[in-house]
Design a protein around this motif. Structure first.
Motif, mmCIF file in Angstrom:
data_model
loop_
_atom_site.group_PDB
_atom_site.id
_atom_site.type_symbol
_atom_site.label_atom_id
_atom_site.label_comp_id
_atom_site.label_asym_id
_atom_site.label_seq_id
_atom_site.Cartn_x
_atom_site.Cartn_y
_atom_site.Cartn_z
ATOM 1 N N UNK A 65 0.837 -1.192 0.000
ATOM 2 C CA UNK A 65 0.000 0.000 0.000
ATOM 3 C C UNK A 65 0.878 1.251 0.000
ATOM 4 N N UNK A 66 0.439 2.247 -0.739
ATOM 5 C CA UNK A 66 1.023 3.583 -0.646
ATOM 6 C C UNK A 66 -0.101 4.543 -0.289
ATOM 7 N N UNK A 67 0.226 5.511 0.533
ATOM 8 C CA UNK A 67 -0.757 6.505 0.953
ATOM 9 C C UNK A 67 -0.190 7.873 0.617
ATOM 10 N N UNK A 68 -0.986 8.699 -0.048
ATOM 11 C CA UNK A 68 -0.510 10.026 -0.434
ATOM 12 C C UNK A 68 -1.028 11.086 0.531
ATOM 13 N N UNK A 69 -0.349 12.199 0.525
ATOM 14 C CA UNK A 69 -0.735 13.345 1.353
ATOM 15 C C UNK A 69 -2.143 13.801 1.007
ATOM 16 N N UNK A 70 -2.446 13.812 -0.270
ATOM 17 C CA UNK A 70 -3.759 14.264 -0.729
ATOM 18 C C UNK A 70 -4.884 13.407 -0.145
ATOM 19 N N UNK A 71 -4.680 12.090 -0.122
ATOM 20 C CA UNK A 71 -5.699 11.190 0.444
ATOM 21 C C UNK A 71 -5.919 11.476 1.924
ATOM 22 N N UNK A 72 -4.812 11.651 2.654
ATOM 23 C CA UNK A 72 -4.928 11.878 4.095
ATOM 24 C C UNK A 72 -5.572 13.224 4.405
ATOM 25 N N UNK A 73 -5.263 14.233 3.609
ATOM 26 C CA UNK A 73 -5.847 15.561 3.834
ATOM 27 C C UNK A 73 -7.323 15.577 3.448
ATOM 28 N N UNK B 126 5.544 -2.034 3.141
ATOM 29 C CA UNK B 126 5.843 -3.343 2.565
ATOM 30 C C UNK B 126 4.568 -4.177 2.580
ATOM 31 N N UNK B 127 4.605 -5.338 1.947
ATOM 32 C CA UNK B 127 3.436 -6.230 1.948
ATOM 33 C C UNK B 127 3.071 -6.692 3.349
ATOM 34 N N UNK B 128 4.079 -6.725 4.231
ATOM 35 C CA UNK B 128 3.840 -7.171 5.612
ATOM 36 C C UNK B 128 3.269 -6.057 6.488
ATOM 37 N N UNK B 129 3.098 -4.880 5.937
ATOM 38 C CA UNK B 129 2.551 -3.768 6.713
ATOM 39 C C UNK B 129 3.590 -2.957 7.458
ATOM 40 N N UNK B 130 4.863 -3.175 7.129
ATOM 41 C CA UNK B 130 5.924 -2.400 7.779
ATOM 42 C C UNK B 130 6.223 -1.153 6.953
ATOM 43 N N UNK B 131 6.610 -0.100 7.632
ATOM 44 C CA UNK B 131 6.975 1.133 6.934
ATOM 45 C C UNK B 131 8.213 0.884 6.086
ATOM 46 N N UNK B 132 8.157 1.281 4.831
ATOM 47 C CA UNK B 132 9.303 1.159 3.941
ATOM 48 C C UNK B 132 10.044 2.501 3.867
ATOM 49 N N UNK B 133 9.351 3.549 3.433
ATOM 50 C CA UNK B 133 9.955 4.875 3.340
ATOM 51 C C UNK B 133 8.861 5.919 3.199
ATOM 52 N N UNK C 130 18.917 14.446 -2.033
ATOM 53 C CA UNK C 130 18.592 14.435 -3.452
ATOM 54 C C UNK C 130 17.150 14.030 -3.730
ATOM 55 N N UNK C 131 16.581 13.211 -2.885
ATOM 56 C CA UNK C 131 15.249 12.683 -3.188
ATOM 57 C C UNK C 131 14.173 13.050 -2.171
ATOM 58 N N UNK C 132 14.530 13.517 -0.998
ATOM 59 C CA UNK C 132 13.539 13.826 0.023
ATOM 60 C C UNK C 132 13.000 12.597 0.715
ATOM 61 N N UNK C 133 13.788 11.536 0.770
ATOM 62 C CA UNK C 133 13.336 10.264 1.340
ATOM 63 C C UNK C 133 13.728 10.158 2.805
ATOM 64 N N UNK C 134 12.742 9.804 3.620
ATOM 65 C CA UNK C 134 13.002 9.444 5.011
ATOM 66 C C UNK C 134 12.895 7.935 5.088
ATOM 67 N N UNK C 135 13.894 7.299 5.661
ATOM 68 C CA UNK C 135 13.853 5.843 5.795
ATOM 69 C C UNK C 135 13.001 5.463 7.005
#
Length: 153
Positions: free
Chosen positions: A84-92, A118-125, A138-143
């Protein structure tokens, strides 16, 4: 008696001297050394605080995404094929985050944010745009490690 006390007091004041030039220079040098040591330390503290505050904002987005998944997707972090991915727009849109959310380090409004699981429900990034101070430059990624430990590095 009173006259003698006044004379003694006045004679003591006439003999007293101020600080010498050497003493004043020594104080100025000591203050200069303290300033040279303290200013970079204060700068580092401010920089670290900005990065940590951006990580805290990423954590806020992460927490809102988890609430969104539980409330809107019945707690399913995957659909058996992809995570699953969740976007800022969906949450707002659904009220899980404020409409106006900004980066504490730069006071710039966050325009995009996506939380990846991830598929297991763990935060990926988490990817936040504009790029935050505590993220990969360079990418704005938080691990996941950064967000879950609440530390920039």
């Amino acid at each position: 008696m009173l006259a003698q006390a006044i004379k003694r007091r006045l004679s003591k004041e006439e003999n007293q001297k101020g600080f010498t030039l050497i003493e004043l220079l020594a104080v100025i040098v000591i203050l200069g050394i303290i300033a040279v040591i303290a200013i970079p330390l204060i700068g580092n503290i401010i920089s670290n605080a900005k990065e940590d505050s951006d990580v805290a904002t990423a954590r806020q987005i992460y927490d809102a995404s988890r609430l969104f998944i539980v409330g809107e997707k019945d707690g399913k972090f995957s659909d058996d094929t992809t995570a699953v991915t969740v976007t800022l727009e969906e949450m707002q849109k659904d009220g899980f985050l404020d409409k106006e959310i900004s980066l504490p380090s730069s006071k710039v409004k966050i325009t995009e944010a996506t939380v990846y699981y991830t598929k297991e429900g763990q935060l990926d990034k988490i990817i936040i745009k504009p790029i935050a101070a505590g993220a990969d430059k360079t990418t704005g990624v938080f691990t996941a490690t950064q967000v879950l430990s609440s530390k920039a590095k």
